[in-house]
Design a protein around this motif. Sequence first.
Motif, PDB file in Angstrom:
ATOM      1  N   MET A 130      59.651 -20.160 -24.333  1.00 18.55           N
ATOM      2  CA  MET A 130      59.077 -20.702 -25.787  1.00 18.55           C
ATOM      3  C   MET A 130      60.298 -21.726 -26.007  1.00 18.55           C
ATOM      4  SD  MET A 130      59.780 -18.438 -29.158  1.00 18.55           S
ATOM      5  CE  MET A 130      61.397 -18.145 -28.875  1.00 18.55           C
ATOM      6  N   THR A 131      59.471 -22.873 -26.384  1.00 16.92           N
ATOM      7  CA  THR A 131      60.410 -24.000 -26.972  1.00 16.92           C
ATOM      8  C   THR A 131      60.121 -24.182 -28.494  1.00 16.92           C
ATOM      9  OG1 THR A 131      59.745 -25.039 -25.008  1.00 16.92           O
ATOM     10  CG2 THR A 131      60.397 -26.508 -26.816  1.00 16.92           C
ATOM     11  N   ILE A 132      61.361 -23.890 -29.396  1.00 15.41           N
ATOM     12  CA  ILE A 132      61.301 -23.729 -30.831  1.00 15.41           C
ATOM     13  C   ILE A 132      62.106 -25.030 -31.243  1.00 15.41           C
ATOM     14  CG2 ILE A 132      61.821 -22.376 -33.028  1.00 15.41           C
ATOM     15  CD1 ILE A 132      59.409 -21.116 -31.345  1.00 15.41           C
ATOM     16  N   PRO A 133      61.545 -25.753 -32.139  1.00 16.79           N
ATOM     17  CA  PRO A 133      62.293 -26.831 -32.734  1.00 16.79           C
ATOM     18  C   PRO A 133      63.167 -26.266 -33.504  1.00 16.79           C
ATOM     19  CG  PRO A 133      60.172 -26.874 -33.399  1.00 16.79           C
ATOM     20  CD  PRO A 133      59.775 -25.820 -32.251  1.00 16.79           C
ATOM     21  N   ALA A 134      64.317 -27.143 -33.986  1.00 14.54           N
ATOM     22  CA  ALA A 134      65.196 -26.958 -34.855  1.00 14.54           C
ATOM     23  C   ALA A 134      65.448 -28.021 -35.902  1.00 14.54           C
ATOM     24  CB  ALA A 134      66.663 -26.497 -34.137  1.00 14.54           C
ATOM     25  N   LEU A 135      65.870 -27.563 -37.265  1.00 13.58           N
ATOM     26  CA  LEU A 135      66.210 -28.533 -38.235  1.00 13.58           C
ATOM     27  C   LEU A 135      67.720 -28.896 -38.407  1.00 13.58           C
ATOM     28  CD1 LEU A 135      63.610 -27.540 -40.930  1.00 13.58           C
ATOM     29  CD2 LEU A 135      63.386 -29.500 -39.429  1.00 13.58           C
ATOM     30  N   PRO A 136      68.048 -29.822 -38.675  1.00 11.81           N
ATOM     31  CA  PRO A 136      69.760 -29.944 -38.986  1.00 11.81           C
ATOM     32  C   PRO A 136      69.912 -29.469 -40.537  1.00 11.81           C
ATOM     33  CG  PRO A 136      68.343 -32.101 -39.210  1.00 11.81           C
ATOM     34  CD  PRO A 136      67.517 -31.172 -38.611  1.00 11.81           C
ATOM     35  N   LEU A 137      71.179 -28.960 -40.806  1.00 14.82           N
ATOM     36  CA  LEU A 137      71.551 -28.266 -42.143  1.00 14.82           C
ATOM     37  C   LEU A 137      72.361 -29.368 -42.541  1.00 14.82           C
ATOM     38  CD1 LEU A 137      71.812 -24.552 -41.787  1.00 14.82           C
ATOM     39  CD2 LEU A 137      69.971 -25.757 -42.225  1.00 14.82           C
ATOM     40  N   ALA A 138      72.125 -29.761 -43.866  1.00 10.79           N
ATOM     41  CA  ALA A 138      72.908 -30.746 -44.522  1.00 10.79           C
ATOM     42  C   ALA A 138      74.276 -30.430 -44.633  1.00 10.79           C
ATOM     43  CB  ALA A 138      72.149 -31.043 -45.917  1.00 10.79           C
ATOM     44  N   GLY A 139      75.285 -31.204 -44.639  1.00  7.99           N
ATOM     45  CA  GLY A 139      76.629 -30.735 -44.672  1.00  7.99           C
ATOM     46  C   GLY A 139      77.433 -30.143 -43.633  1.00  7.99           C
ATOM     47  N   SER A 140      76.704 -29.969 -42.507  1.00  5.00           N
ATOM     48  CA  SER A 140      77.101 -29.377 -41.185  1.00  5.00           C
ATOM     49  C   SER A 140      76.576 -29.915 -40.007  1.00  5.00           C
ATOM     50  CB  SER A 140      76.697 -27.990 -41.240  1.00  5.00           C
ATOM     51  OG  SER A 140      75.484 -27.673 -40.956  1.00  5.00           O
ATOM     52  N   SER A 141      77.002 -29.600 -38.742  1.00  6.70           N
ATOM     53  CA  SER A 141      76.455 -29.976 -37.691  1.00  6.70           C
ATOM     54  C   SER A 141      75.611 -29.015 -37.011  1.00  6.70           C
ATOM     55  CB  SER A 141      77.603 -30.288 -36.502  1.00  6.70           C
ATOM     56  OG  SER A 141      78.344 -28.995 -36.450  1.00  6.70           O
ATOM     57  N   LEU A 142      75.180 -28.090 -37.796  1.00  7.43           N
ATOM     58  CA  LEU A 142      74.164 -26.969 -37.271  1.00  7.43           C
ATOM     59  C   LEU A 142      72.794 -27.531 -37.332  1.00  7.43           C
ATOM     60  CD1 LEU A 142      75.522 -23.735 -39.312  1.00  7.43           C
ATOM     61  CD2 LEU A 142      75.789 -24.208 -36.856  1.00  7.43           C
ATOM     62  N   ARG A 143      71.948 -26.775 -36.467  1.00  2.65           N
ATOM     63  CA  ARG A 143      70.641 -27.044 -36.330  1.00  2.65           C
ATOM     64  C   ARG A 143      70.087 -25.620 -36.305  1.00  2.65           C
ATOM     65  NH1 ARG A 143      68.597 -31.647 -35.190  1.00  2.65           N
ATOM     66  NH2 ARG A 143      66.684 -30.898 -34.474  1.00  2.65           N
ATOM     67  N   MET A 144      68.870 -25.113 -37.099  1.00  2.00           N
ATOM     68  CA  MET A 144      68.603 -24.088 -37.603  1.00  2.00           C
ATOM     69  C   MET A 144      67.172 -24.042 -36.965  1.00  2.00           C
ATOM     70  SD  MET A 144      68.059 -22.322 -41.268  1.00  2.00           S
ATOM     71  CE  MET A 144      67.495 -20.553 -41.553  1.00  2.00           C
ATOM     72  N   PRO A 145      67.014 -22.928 -35.876  1.00  2.00           N
ATOM     73  CA  PRO A 145      65.426 -22.701 -35.430  1.00  2.00           C
ATOM     74  C   PRO A 145      64.445 -22.611 -36.625  1.00  2.00           C
ATOM     75  CG  PRO A 145      67.220 -21.228 -34.297  1.00  2.00           C
ATOM     76  CD  PRO A 145      67.977 -22.103 -35.309  1.00  2.00           C
ATOM     77  N   LEU A 146      63.320 -23.131 -36.109  1.00  3.92           N
ATOM     78  CA  LEU A 146      62.079 -22.947 -36.972  1.00  3.92           C
ATOM     79  C   LEU A 146      61.461 -21.460 -37.188  1.00  3.92           C
ATOM     80  CD1 LEU A 146      60.613 -26.587 -37.213  1.00  3.92           C
ATOM     81  CD2 LEU A 146      61.083 -25.228 -39.141  1.00  3.92           C
ATOM     82  N   LEU A 147      61.679 -20.926 -36.152  1.00  7.53           N
ATOM     83  CA  LEU A 147      61.187 -19.636 -36.040  1.00  7.53           C
ATOM     84  C   LEU A 147      62.356 -18.602 -35.466  1.00  7.53           C
ATOM     85  CD1 LEU A 147      58.993 -17.794 -35.428  1.00  7.53           C
ATOM     86  CD2 LEU A 147      59.169 -17.900 -33.146  1.00  7.53           C
ATOM     87  N   GLY A 148      62.526 -17.423 -36.617  1.00 11.08           N
ATOM     88  CA  GLY A 148      63.401 -16.382 -36.257  1.00 11.08           C
ATOM     89  C   GLY A 148      62.926 -15.102 -36.467  1.00 11.08           C
ATOM     90  N   PHE A 149      63.918 -14.042 -36.222  1.00  8.63           N
ATOM     91  CA  PHE A 149      63.421 -12.829 -36.364  1.00  8.63           C
ATOM     92  C   PHE A 149      63.947 -12.045 -37.554  1.00  8.63           C
ATOM     93  CE2 PHE A 149      63.690  -8.204 -34.805  1.00  8.63           C
ATOM     94  CZ  PHE A 149      62.318  -8.080 -34.870  1.00  8.63           C
ATOM     95  N   GLY A 150      63.102 -11.628 -38.351  1.00 14.43           N
ATOM     96  CA  GLY A 150      63.483 -11.011 -39.495  1.00 14.43           C
ATOM     97  C   GLY A 150      63.606  -9.269 -39.142  1.00 14.43           C
ATOM     98  N   THR A 151      64.706  -8.635 -39.947  1.00 15.15           N
ATOM     99  CA  THR A 151      64.955  -7.375 -39.740  1.00 15.15           C
ATOM    100  C   THR A 151      64.894  -6.498 -40.966  1.00 15.15           C
ATOM    101  OG1 THR A 151      67.465  -7.763 -39.984  1.00 15.15           O
ATOM    102  CG2 THR A 151      66.558  -8.225 -37.802  1.00 15.15           C
ATOM    103  N   TRP A 152      64.434  -7.201 -41.748  1.00 16.95           N
ATOM    104  CA  TRP A 152      64.084  -6.282 -43.449  1.00 16.95           C
ATOM    105  C   TRP A 152      63.333  -4.923 -42.744  1.00 16.95           C
ATOM    106  CZ3 TRP A 152      59.589  -6.150 -46.807  1.00 16.95           C
ATOM    107  CH2 TRP A 152      59.764  -5.348 -47.838  1.00 16.95           C
ATOM    108  N   GLN A 153      63.712  -3.908 -43.182  1.00 19.04           N
ATOM    109  CA  GLN A 153      63.162  -2.636 -43.399  1.00 19.04           C
ATOM    110  C   GLN A 153      63.427  -2.046 -41.818  1.00 19.04           C
ATOM    111  OE1 GLN A 153      59.329  -3.162 -44.872  1.00 19.04           O
ATOM    112  NE2 GLN A 153      59.820  -2.225 -46.510  1.00 19.04           N
ATOM    113  N   LEU A 154      63.991  -2.733 -40.874  1.00 21.31           N
ATOM    114  CA  LEU A 154      64.470  -1.946 -39.661  1.00 21.31           C
ATOM    115  C   LEU A 154      65.745  -1.474 -39.707  1.00 21.31           C
ATOM    116  CD1 LEU A 154      63.292  -4.878 -37.313  1.00 21.31           C
ATOM    117  CD2 LEU A 154      62.082  -2.741 -37.577  1.00 21.31           C
ATOM    118  N   ARG A 155      65.819  -0.121 -39.322  1.00 19.21           N
ATOM    119  CA  ARG A 155      67.296   0.606 -39.380  1.00 19.21           C
ATOM    120  C   ARG A 155      67.380   1.472 -38.121  1.00 19.21           C
ATOM    121  NH1 ARG A 155      68.115   1.247 -45.180  1.00 19.21           N
ATOM    122  NH2 ARG A 155      70.311   1.753 -44.868  1.00 19.21           N
ATOM    123  N   GLY A 156      68.812   1.490 -37.839  1.00 17.53           N
ATOM    124  CA  GLY A 156      69.080   2.439 -36.905  1.00 17.53           C
ATOM    125  C   GLY A 156      68.727   1.887 -35.493  1.00 17.53           C
TER     126      GLY A 156
END
Length: 259
Positions: A1-27
């Motif tokens: 999988m090749t996922i592009p990333a975006l630069p975050l203003a004010g930092s040297s970070l790049r944020m992947p455009l696809l992430g994994f959400g964990t809301w409602q996942l427990r234990g």
Amino acid sequence: MTIPALPLAGSSLRMPLLGFGTWQLRGDAAYQAVRDALEAGYRYLDTATMYGNEAEVGRALRDSGVPRDEVFVTTKLPPERAGKERATIDASLRALGLDAVDLWLIHWPPSRGRSVRVWREFLKARDEGLVRAVGVSNYDSGEIDELFDETGERPAVNQIRFGPSLYDPAIVAAHRERDVVLEGYSPFKTTNLHDPALTRIAAAHGVDPARVVLRWHIQHEIVVIPKSATPERIARNADLDGFVLTPDEMTTINNLGHR
């Protein structure tokens, strides 16, 4: 999988455009889903204090064998923790087992005009190295502008409920003008995956409608964080290589909520 990333203003970070959400996942379910996501190639994990699963997310990351510096991690401060920012991020870092998170968000605007005070504490945590970038969630443009007017610094990211049926080019443009990365949650809950136009586009590319929705976000350069507890679906949602939506298809999907 090749996922592009975006630069975050004010930092040297790049944020992947696809992430994994964990809301409602427990234990154990949260632990296993994150392990499955990392195995499938996700390199961005989204959690929050109020999700109650930071410990499982952190343990899954450690057990996965994926190097920490290859995974972007977000957590969030609940609005009722306004005034307790340092204690909250310290607790999050302990639970996650990390020295710092990549992104810390104010989960919802706190009540009684406390947003700016919380934001100043976020900036302090960033400057102290506890978090690498700071942002907000569920804010509108006016609330973002208030933070900038009072502190001279805008959030790097705004995470909002988003999907084709909620698409509004004015919202997208407002974030671009402010150099704020737009991140969407609940991509499938905000979409009729059985819409004939969507299923037709999916069939044309030999994929399911969910992947069309995710690809649509990525081509708009809007970060998206699908969630699932099913290994097969987790892997399938990450399989976005091999097809690109045409301009006409993008326009059709843009209009799903306006017909």
